[in-house]
Scaffold this motif. Structure first.
Motif, PDB file in Angstrom:
ATOM      1  N   ASP A 122     -79.958 -15.302  25.156  1.00 46.73           N
ATOM      2  CA  ASP A 122     -81.259 -14.571  24.862  1.00 46.73           C
ATOM      3  C   ASP A 122     -81.299 -13.523  23.953  1.00 46.73           C
ATOM      4  OD1 ASP A 122     -79.734 -12.558  26.353  1.00 46.73           O
ATOM      5  OD2 ASP A 122     -81.422 -12.173  27.664  1.00 46.73           O
ATOM      6  N   ALA A 123     -80.000 -13.075  23.312  1.00 47.89           N
ATOM      7  CA  ALA A 123     -79.806 -11.962  22.468  1.00 47.89           C
ATOM      8  C   ALA A 123     -80.123 -12.759  21.054  1.00 47.89           C
ATOM      9  CB  ALA A 123     -78.373 -11.726  22.434  1.00 47.89           C
ATOM     10  N   PRO A 124     -80.661 -11.832  20.195  1.00 48.51           N
ATOM     11  CA  PRO A 124     -80.658 -12.097  18.722  1.00 48.51           C
ATOM     12  C   PRO A 124     -79.504 -12.233  18.075  1.00 48.51           C
ATOM     13  CG  PRO A 124     -81.815 -10.061  19.375  1.00 48.51           C
ATOM     14  CD  PRO A 124     -81.092 -10.408  20.420  1.00 48.51           C
ATOM     15  N   ASP A 157     -67.357   4.748  14.768  1.00 49.12           N
ATOM     16  CA  ASP A 157     -66.786   4.361  13.504  1.00 49.12           C
ATOM     17  C   ASP A 157     -66.519   2.970  13.259  1.00 49.12           C
ATOM     18  OD1 ASP A 157     -66.901   7.281  13.052  1.00 49.12           O
ATOM     19  OD2 ASP A 157     -64.717   7.331  14.355  1.00 49.12           O
ATOM     20  N   THR A 158     -66.852   2.311  14.240  1.00 50.03           N
ATOM     21  CA  THR A 158     -66.679   0.921  13.796  1.00 50.03           C
ATOM     22  C   THR A 158     -68.070  -0.077  13.842  1.00 50.03           C
ATOM     23  OG1 THR A 158     -64.815   0.888  15.613  1.00 50.03           O
ATOM     24  CG2 THR A 158     -65.584  -1.277  14.892  1.00 50.03           C
ATOM     25  N   LEU A 159     -68.866   0.269  14.564  1.00 51.46           N
ATOM     26  CA  LEU A 159     -70.264  -0.573  14.203  1.00 51.46           C
ATOM     27  C   LEU A 159     -71.426   0.766  13.573  1.00 51.46           C
ATOM     28  CD1 LEU A 159     -70.634  -1.805  17.859  1.00 51.46           C
ATOM     29  CD2 LEU A 159     -69.781  -2.879  16.008  1.00 51.46           C
ATOM     30  N   SER A 172     -75.691 -10.793  19.336  1.00 49.63           N
ATOM     31  CA  SER A 172     -74.903 -11.858  19.899  1.00 49.63           C
ATOM     32  C   SER A 172     -73.425 -11.938  19.120  1.00 49.63           C
ATOM     33  CB  SER A 172     -75.491 -13.435  20.008  1.00 49.63           C
ATOM     34  OG  SER A 172     -74.415 -14.285  20.374  1.00 49.63           O
ATOM     35  N   THR A 173     -73.622 -11.882  17.801  1.00 49.35           N
ATOM     36  CA  THR A 173     -72.418 -11.799  16.962  1.00 49.35           C
ATOM     37  C   THR A 173     -71.580 -10.633  17.118  1.00 49.35           C
ATOM     38  OG1 THR A 173     -73.595 -13.307  15.307  1.00 49.35           O
ATOM     39  CG2 THR A 173     -71.605 -11.925  14.548  1.00 49.35           C
ATOM     40  N   VAL A 174     -72.358  -9.398  17.127  1.00 44.19           N
ATOM     41  CA  VAL A 174     -71.728  -8.068  17.385  1.00 44.19           C
ATOM     42  C   VAL A 174     -70.982  -8.000  18.819  1.00 44.19           C
ATOM     43  CG1 VAL A 174     -72.100  -5.388  17.771  1.00 44.19           C
ATOM     44  CG2 VAL A 174     -73.028  -6.881  15.809  1.00 44.19           C
ATOM     45  N   TYR A 175     -71.606  -8.534  19.684  1.00 45.95           N
ATOM     46  CA  TYR A 175     -71.199  -8.488  20.929  1.00 45.95           C
ATOM     47  C   TYR A 175     -70.043  -9.457  21.189  1.00 45.95           C
ATOM     48  CZ  TYR A 175     -70.710  -9.175  26.096  1.00 45.95           C
ATOM     49  OH  TYR A 175     -70.203  -9.147  27.284  1.00 45.95           O
ATOM     50  N   LYS A 176     -69.904 -10.517  20.595  1.00 50.30           N
ATOM     51  CA  LYS A 176     -68.786 -11.450  20.649  1.00 50.30           C
ATOM     52  C   LYS A 176     -67.609 -10.930  19.925  1.00 50.30           C
ATOM     53  CE  LYS A 176     -71.523 -15.843  20.701  1.00 50.30           C
ATOM     54  NZ  LYS A 176     -71.995 -16.825  19.771  1.00 50.30           N
ATOM     55  N   VAL A 177     -67.730 -10.135  18.899  1.00 48.29           N
ATOM     56  CA  VAL A 177     -66.591  -9.619  18.142  1.00 48.29           C
ATOM     57  C   VAL A 177     -65.952  -8.510  18.785  1.00 48.29           C
ATOM     58  CG1 VAL A 177     -65.660  -8.543  16.067  1.00 48.29           C
ATOM     59  CG2 VAL A 177     -67.492 -10.496  16.153  1.00 48.29           C
ATOM     60  N   SER A 178     -67.035  -7.416  19.257  1.00 50.65           N
ATOM     61  CA  SER A 178     -66.636  -6.256  19.871  1.00 50.65           C
ATOM     62  C   SER A 178     -66.657  -6.040  21.269  1.00 50.65           C
ATOM     63  CB  SER A 178     -67.603  -5.112  19.332  1.00 50.65           C
ATOM     64  OG  SER A 178     -67.545  -5.162  17.879  1.00 50.65           O
ATOM     65  N   ILE A 199     -75.422  -0.840  16.791  1.00 51.80           N
ATOM     66  CA  ILE A 199     -75.455  -0.025  18.114  1.00 51.80           C
ATOM     67  C   ILE A 199     -76.759  -0.131  18.786  1.00 51.80           C
ATOM     68  CG2 ILE A 199     -75.352   2.255  19.134  1.00 51.80           C
ATOM     69  CD1 ILE A 199     -72.872   2.777  17.234  1.00 51.80           C
ATOM     70  N   ASP A 200     -77.843   0.064  17.843  1.00 50.06           N
ATOM     71  CA  ASP A 200     -79.193   0.052  18.378  1.00 50.06           C
ATOM     72  C   ASP A 200     -79.445  -1.171  18.909  1.00 50.06           C
ATOM     73  OD1 ASP A 200     -81.955   1.434  18.625  1.00 50.06           O
ATOM     74  OD2 ASP A 200     -82.473  -0.240  17.258  1.00 50.06           O
ATOM     75  N   GLY A 201     -79.111  -2.298  18.337  1.00 50.35           N
ATOM     76  CA  GLY A 201     -79.454  -3.614  18.598  1.00 50.35           C
ATOM     77  C   GLY A 201     -78.851  -3.820  19.910  1.00 50.35           C
TER      78      GLY A 201
END
Length: 116
Positions: free
Chosen positions: A39-41, A98-100, A45-51, A105-107
């Protein structure tokens, strides 16, 4: 003929290696496509998977203790509180300011705040 066998053996070994590596993906042998991420945009989803997935899991279930479970994080924290925690970290969580990017972060915070 030995060259053909050698090439075939090499290709088979390479295929097995690729399949093995694809299964790893940081998710403990699981594919990183949890049902919670569906259900994530795509950007989130990509940011979550990576970080995030290495500590919080493919289904937000948490991988390193109960404090890492995010399945109902929106019941406990507001979007602003989630964003602040992502930015600054907390006990056991590294800061990501400093990474995102602010947009990433808002997403993440917006998406996670909806987990109730």
């Amino acid at each position: 003929m030995s060259t053909k066998i050698s090439t075939g053996v090499k290709l088979s070994a390479a295929a097995i290696l690729l399949v093995s590596l694809a299964a790893c993906g940081g998710g403990g042998g699981k594919k990183i496509t949890g049902r919670e991420l569906l259900d994530a945009p795509m950007e989130v989803s990509t940011v979550y998977k990576v970080s995030c997935v290495s500590c919080h899991g493919t289904d937000l279930q948490g991988r390193i203790g109960p404090n890492t479970n995010l399945q109902k994080i929106g019941e406990r924290l507001s979007k602003e509180e989630i964003a602040k925690q992502i930015e600054n970290g907390s006990e056991g969580m590294q800061p990501f300011k400093d990474t995102l990017t602010a947009e990433e972060i808002d997403g993440l915070a917006t998406w996670l705040a909806g987990k109730k």
